[in-house]
Design an enzyme around this catalytic site. Sequence first.
Site, mmCIF file in Angstrom:
data_model
loop_
_atom_site.group_PDB
_atom_site.id
_atom_site.type_symbol
_atom_site.label_atom_id
_atom_site.label_comp_id
_atom_site.label_asym_id
_atom_site.label_seq_id
_atom_site.Cartn_x
_atom_site.Cartn_y
_atom_site.Cartn_z
ATOM 1 C CE1 TYR A 83 -4.127 1.898 0.528
ATOM 2 C CE2 TYR A 83 -2.274 3.631 2.200
ATOM 3 C CZ TYR A 83 -3.858 3.902 1.159
ATOM 4 O OH TYR A 83 -5.036 3.896 1.552
ATOM 5 C CE LYS B 48 -3.871 4.882 -1.818
ATOM 6 N NZ LYS B 48 -4.488 5.796 -2.898
ATOM 7 C CB VAL C 199 -11.650 8.442 5.529
ATOM 8 C CG1 VAL C 199 -13.278 8.427 5.460
ATOM 9 C CG2 VAL C 199 -11.068 9.703 5.267
ATOM 10 C CB THR D 125 -13.849 4.018 4.268
ATOM 11 O OG1 THR D 125 -12.787 3.364 3.795
ATOM 12 C CG2 THR D 125 -13.972 5.318 3.711
ATOM 13 C CG ASP D 126 -16.805 -0.992 2.828
ATOM 14 O OD1 ASP D 126 -17.634 -0.640 3.585
ATOM 15 O OD2 ASP D 126 -17.537 -1.346 1.752
ATOM 16 C CG ASN E 174 -10.657 2.030 7.741
ATOM 17 O OD1 ASN E 174 -11.750 1.825 7.593
ATOM 18 N ND2 ASN E 174 -10.124 3.530 7.900
HETATM 19 N N1 LIG Z 1 -9.935 4.470 4.435
HETATM 20 C C1 LIG Z 1 -8.778 5.754 4.167
HETATM 21 O O1 LIG Z 1 -8.473 6.230 5.448
HETATM 22 C C2 LIG Z 1 -8.016 6.407 3.480
HETATM 23 C C3 LIG Z 1 -7.142 6.871 3.884
HETATM 24 C C4 LIG Z 1 -5.934 7.853 2.607
HETATM 25 C C5 LIG Z 1 -5.796 7.525 1.427
HETATM 26 N N2 LIG Z 1 -7.226 6.577 1.228
HETATM 27 C C6 LIG Z 1 -7.535 6.204 -0.533
HETATM 28 O O2 LIG Z 1 -9.004 6.501 -0.272
HETATM 29 C C7 LIG Z 1 -9.360 6.166 -1.836
HETATM 30 C C8 LIG Z 1 -10.518 5.256 -1.867
HETATM 31 O O3 LIG Z 1 -11.069 4.873 -0.186
HETATM 32 P P1 LIG Z 1 -11.815 4.022 0.650
HETATM 33 O O4 LIG Z 1 -11.037 4.161 1.589
HETATM 34 O O5 LIG Z 1 -13.210 4.876 0.320
HETATM 35 O O6 LIG Z 1 -11.901 2.451 0.238
HETATM 36 P P2 LIG Z 1 -12.931 1.534 -0.041
HETATM 37 O O7 LIG Z 1 -14.429 2.200 0.519
HETATM 38 O O8 LIG Z 1 -13.444 0.342 -0.105
HETATM 39 O O9 LIG Z 1 -13.573 1.662 -1.555
HETATM 40 C C9 LIG Z 1 -12.854 1.422 -2.285
HETATM 41 C C10 LIG Z 1 -13.487 1.484 -3.596
HETATM 42 O O10 LIG Z 1 -12.885 1.445 -4.983
HETATM 43 C C11 LIG Z 1 -13.334 0.883 -5.629
HETATM 44 N N3 LIG Z 1 -12.735 -0.255 -6.681
HETATM 45 C C12 LIG Z 1 -11.936 -0.777 -5.957
HETATM 46 N N4 LIG Z 1 -10.759 -1.620 -6.911
HETATM 47 C C13 LIG Z 1 -11.825 -1.193 -8.258
HETATM 48 C C14 LIG Z 1 -11.116 -1.391 -9.702
HETATM 49 N N5 LIG Z 1 -10.132 -2.627 -9.603
HETATM 50 N N6 LIG Z 1 -11.524 -1.059 -10.351
HETATM 51 C C15 LIG Z 1 -12.772 -0.088 -10.202
HETATM 52 N N7 LIG Z 1 -12.955 0.429 -9.182
HETATM 53 C C16 LIG Z 1 -12.566 -0.359 -7.824
HETATM 54 C C17 LIG Z 1 -14.478 0.651 -4.941
HETATM 55 O O11 LIG Z 1 -15.212 -0.350 -5.595
HETATM 56 P P3 LIG Z 1 -16.186 -1.717 -5.413
HETATM 57 O O12 LIG Z 1 -17.233 -1.414 -4.156
HETATM 58 O O13 LIG Z 1 -17.333 -1.426 -5.882
HETATM 59 O O14 LIG Z 1 -15.895 -2.400 -5.070
HETATM 60 C C18 LIG Z 1 -14.818 1.008 -4.122
HETATM 61 O O15 LIG Z 1 -15.670 1.819 -4.690
HETATM 62 C C19 LIG Z 1 -7.731 5.275 -2.050
HETATM 63 O O16 LIG Z 1 -7.640 5.686 -3.193
HETATM 64 C C20 LIG Z 1 -7.448 4.470 -0.353
HETATM 65 O O17 LIG Z 1 -5.739 4.314 -0.671
HETATM 66 C C21 LIG Z 1 -8.595 6.039 2.260
#
Ligand SMILES: NC(=O)c1ccc[n+]([C@@H]2O[C@H](COP(=O)([O-])OP(=O)(O)OC[C@H]3O[C@@H](n4cnc5c(N)ncnc54)[C@H](OP(=O)(O)O)[C@@H]3O)[C@@H](O)[C@H]2O)c1
Length: 122
Positions: A45, A49, A78, A80-81, A83
């Site tokens: 990860y 990044k 945040v 989300t799914d 974490n």
């Molecule tokens: N949550 C945090 O604390 C956090 C912190 C820093 C950065 N981020 C970044 O924020 C972004 C979103 O993460 P999240 O926390 O919102 O995670 P999430 O809830 O798991 O959402 C991930 C999303 O990516 C989609 N996805 C996964 N693989 C894909 C693919 N091959 N093609 C198209 N879509 C795909 C998933 O679609 P499906 O639902 O259809 O599977 C889902 O909508 C990521 O880049 C993550 O690294 C998150």
Amino acid sequence: MTQAFLPLLKKAEGARVVMMGSGLGSLALVTDPTSIYSKANLLAYSSSKTAFNAVSVAFAKELEPLGIKVNAVEPGSVATDLNGNNGALTPDEGAASAIRLATIGVDGPTGGFFGHDGVQPW
Ligand SMILES: NC(=O)c1ccc[n+]([C@@H]2O[C@H](COP(=O)([O-])OP(=O)(O)OC[C@H]3O[C@@H](n4cnc5c(N)ncnc54)[C@H](OP(=O)(O)O)[C@@H]3O)[C@@H](O)[C@H]2O)c1
């Protein structure tokens, strides 16, 4: 995906690209013992990044002459799914930095890395 959207971005007025990065991709933060990001060690990860930050800078340089601004963002922790919904911020709160960068004006930055409290170290 950015490559695929380039034809439309070039046609749009004031196009903006926001790269969803992470503090875990910041080499400065993951090596800073006072940062929460130094507490986790996620090989795939974090390294992806970090590479993504480089991609963001490359696009920013390429697209600056066209007036397209490209910035990377660090949303914070945040719930989300990703974490197991254990993050400190709601998705709405986490999206705030990205939305701010997606709507910056012509005087806004490009090629930067930003979080809730402003510029983040690479
Ligand atoms: N949550 C945090 O604390 C956090 C912190 C820093 C950065 N981020 C970044 O924020 C972004 C979103 O993460 P999240 O926390 O919102 O995670 P999430 O809830 O798991 O959402 C991930 C999303 O990516 C989609 N996805 C996964 N693989 C894909 C693919 N091959 N093609 C198209 N879509 C795909 C998933 O679609 P499906 O639902 O259809 O599977 C889902 O909508 C990521 O880049 C993550 O690294 C998150």
